[in-house]
Enzyme design. Structure first.
Site, short mmCIF file in Angstrom:
data_model
loop_
_atom_site.label_atom_id
_atom_site.label_comp_id
_atom_site.label_asym_id
_atom_site.label_seq_id
_atom_site.Cartn_x
_atom_site.Cartn_y
_atom_site.Cartn_z
N ASN A 1 -0.67 15.52 2.43
CA ASN A 1 0.98 15.68 3.08
C ASN A 1 1.59 16.71 3.22
O ASN A 1 2.74 17.06 2.96
CB ASN A 1 1.58 14.88 1.59
CG ASN A 1 0.54 13.35 0.87
OD1 ASN A 1 0.32 12.69 2.08
ND2 ASN A 1 0.39 13.67 -0.15
N HIS B 1 7.89 10.97 1.61
CA HIS B 1 7.20 11.02 2.87
C HIS B 1 8.10 11.33 4.16
O HIS B 1 7.59 11.85 4.83
CB HIS B 1 6.02 10.63 2.67
CG HIS B 1 4.93 10.18 1.69
ND1 HIS B 1 4.22 10.43 2.11
CD2 HIS B 1 5.20 9.46 1.24
CE1 HIS B 1 3.29 10.46 0.89
NE2 HIS B 1 3.70 9.95 0.50
N ASP C 1 12.89 6.74 -2.75
CA ASP C 1 12.01 7.65 -2.73
C ASP C 1 11.71 8.12 -1.06
O ASP C 1 11.53 7.59 -0.44
CB ASP C 1 10.80 6.77 -3.40
CG ASP C 1 9.52 7.98 -3.57
OD1 ASP C 1 9.65 8.83 -2.78
OD2 ASP C 1 9.08 8.03 -4.28
N SER D 1 3.87 5.64 2.43
CA SER D 1 2.87 6.53 2.04
C SER D 1 1.88 5.51 2.47
O SER D 1 1.14 6.85 2.79
CB SER D 1 2.56 7.03 0.57
OG SER D 1 2.32 6.60 -0.05
N LYS E 1 4.87 17.66 -1.07
CA LYS E 1 4.71 17.58 -0.08
C LYS E 1 4.82 18.60 1.75
O LYS E 1 4.44 19.51 1.70
CB LYS E 1 5.22 15.28 0.71
CG LYS E 1 4.48 15.03 -0.76
CD LYS E 1 4.48 13.78 -0.36
CE LYS E 1 4.04 13.05 -1.92
NZ LYS E 1 3.57 12.93 -2.76
N HIS F 1 5.59 2.75 -4.99
CA HIS F 1 4.31 3.86 -5.33
C HIS F 1 3.86 3.30 -6.62
O HIS F 1 5.31 3.15 -7.39
CB HIS F 1 4.90 5.27 -5.28
CG HIS F 1 3.66 6.02 -5.09
ND1 HIS F 1 3.81 7.17 -6.81
CD2 HIS F 1 3.25 7.36 -4.58
CE1 HIS F 1 2.61 7.93 -6.64
NE2 HIS F 1 2.31 7.87 -5.59
N GLU G 1 11.29 2.83 -1.21
CA GLU G 1 11.06 4.15 -0.33
C GLU G 1 11.52 4.62 0.87
O GLU G 1 11.54 3.37 1.58
CB GLU G 1 9.13 4.59 -0.27
CG GLU G 1 9.07 4.55 -1.36
CD GLU G 1 7.36 4.50 -1.52
OE1 GLU G 1 6.38 4.77 -0.57
OE2 GLU G 1 6.48 4.43 -2.34
C1 PLP Z 1 7.04 7.69 -2.27
C2 PLP Z 1 6.07 8.39 -3.49
N1 PLP Z 1 6.51 9.03 -4.64
C3 PLP Z 1 6.16 9.23 -5.77
C4 PLP Z 1 5.08 10.00 -5.43
C5 PLP Z 1 4.68 11.77 -6.51
O1 PLP Z 1 5.28 12.33 -6.43
P1 PLP Z 1 4.42 14.05 -7.56
O2 PLP Z 1 3.00 14.21 -5.93
O3 PLP Z 1 5.00 15.40 -6.90
O4 PLP Z 1 3.93 13.79 -8.32
C6 PLP Z 1 4.10 10.39 -4.65
C7 PLP Z 1 3.21 10.49 -4.28
O5 PLP Z 1 1.83 10.68 -3.64
C8 PLP Z 1 4.23 9.70 -3.67
O6 PLP Z 1 3.98 9.07 -2.52
#
Ligand code: PLP
Length: 383
Positions: A43, A208, A205, A180, A238, A130, A176
């Site tokens: 990422n 990405h 969120d 992702s 990321k 997520h 989101e």
């Molecule tokens: C959409 C989404 N939110 C939150 C997270 C969690 O973030 P972190 O990797 O900083 O724990 C991820 C991680 O892959 C994600 O893809």
């Protein structure tokens, strides 16, 4: 140790071993593999994690005496000037009233969803959010109902149905902005309009989308920060090339999380050196637009190169190729890896049953020629 004790010790883990064996039989076992091959899985979209500028920012911070470890929770001695400087700069850059830095996006999502919605409230969340949001939903005292993916009408209907059954609390919408595992973008404006009709609060969120979309990389929620009804999560591991996450929103949200957010309170504060690096990464978003331009050119190139292989264009840096079958997905991924391309297979429960896929992630760690070579190798693997 006696023979009896040895037998007992091996029995201690028999259920776990059986579970692992069952995962293996279903082509679901996971294991850690070294990083190798051309990056089509990270990422690190703008290749900032290895940039000399971030390395230099850390060196400078060390020279200024910024410590590696924070030494404790932010509420105890762990609060470092770097954390607070980062939060002020992030709020100013994204346009929110305040920001709060977490050690990970996972912890931040758990804190947001388990802490903010109250008993009697309703959280409507996109069915594909997520795992970290799901973890927060498991802990919430509010009711939580999934809405169909990226379907604003489904969010609307869910709220109306809840109200018609007597729900009187606050409504929260959680989604989101860029998914992702699918690479598709949420209808952010439509979802915010649903929220406005119901006086709801929106949790977006932007894990990405941060750094890739929006003015100077402010993301797909660009322009919404600063509103009383908007909270945005921006992860720093990321595109920003570091780690941690920033919750951007009204000051009351920051204050509430500091007082009530258990993942924030009962955890060692993130490394102040990382906070220093994230400060620089945010400056890079503004100062180095060429990185974003190159990534978007690479996206357009990849969409054309991979189209004949049924890789659907998403308009984003995430291009999934859904193969369906778990075992086949892993075999194709492994062949690509052996050919020098770091493409990973993604299986349930990360994605829904029957939708195992190759997740092709485009980053500046790969060139257009690498993408062409990947397309060629993929064609052979799928034949
Ligand atoms: C959409 C989404 N939110 C939150 C997270 C969690 O973030 P972190 O990797 O900083 O724990 C991820 C991680 O892959 C994600 O893809």
């Amino acid at each position: 140790m006696s023979a009896a004790a040895v037998v007992t010790a091996s029995n201690l883990w028999s259920a776990h071993k059986a579970d692992l064996a069952a995962l293996g039989e279903r082509a679901r076992a996971r294991s850690l593999a070294p990083r190798r091959g051309i990056d089509f899985s990270s990422n690190d979209y703008l290749a900032m994690s290895s940039s000399p500028r971030l390395a230099m920012a850390v060196q400078d911070a060390i020279a200024r005496g910024v410590p590696l470890g924070s030494g404790g929770s932010r509420l105890l001695r762990g609060n470092d000037p770097e954390h607070e400087a980062l939060e002020e700069e992030a709020a100013a850059f994204f346009g929110s009233e305040a920001a709060l830095f977490f050690s990970a996006g996972y912890a931040a999502n758990v804190a947001l969803l388990s802490t903010l919605p109250q008993r009697g409230d309703l959280i409507v969340y996109d069915e594909l959010v997520h795992a970290s949001m799901h973890e927060g939903l498991r802990l919430t005292r509010a009711s939580a109902v999934a809405a169909a993916h990226n379907d604003a009408q489904s969010f609307e209907d869910t709220v109306r149905e809840w109200r018609s059954r007597g729900g009187t609390g606050r409504v929260w919408l959680a989604f989101e902005s860029l998914y992702s595992m699918d690479g598709d973008c949420a209808p952010v404006a439509d979802l915010v309009a649903v929220a406005e009709r119901h006086d709801a609060i929106v949790l977006i969120d932007e894990a990405h989308a941060t750094g890739v979309f929006g003015r100077d990389g402010r993301g797909l929620a660009d322009g919404l920060d600063g509103r009383a009804d908007i909270i945005v999560l921006r992860t720093c591991g990321k595109t920003l090339g570091c780690e941690g996450a920033l919750v951007c929103g009204p000051r009351v949200v920051r204050d509430f999380l500091i007082n009530r957010g258990r993942p924030f309170i009962f955890s060692t504060a993130p490394s102040p050196l990382v906070a220093a690096a994230v400060r620089e990464a945010i400056r890079m978003l503004k100062d180095e637009p060429a990185r974003r331009d190159r990534l978007h050119a690479l996206i357009r190139h990849a969409e054309t190169a991979l189209a004949p292989l049924d890789v659907r264009p998403t308009g984003s840096q995430i291009l999934p190729l859904v193969l369906g079958d778990d075992a086949r997905t892993m075999v194709v991924a492994e062949r690509l890896q052996r050919a020098g391309f770091d493409v990973r297979g993604i299986r349930p429960p990360t994605v829904p049953q029957g939708t195992s896929r190759l997740r092709i992630s485009l980053t500046l760690n790969a060139t257009p020629a690498d993408v062409d070579a990947l397309a060629h190798a993929l064609e052979e693997c799928l034949a």
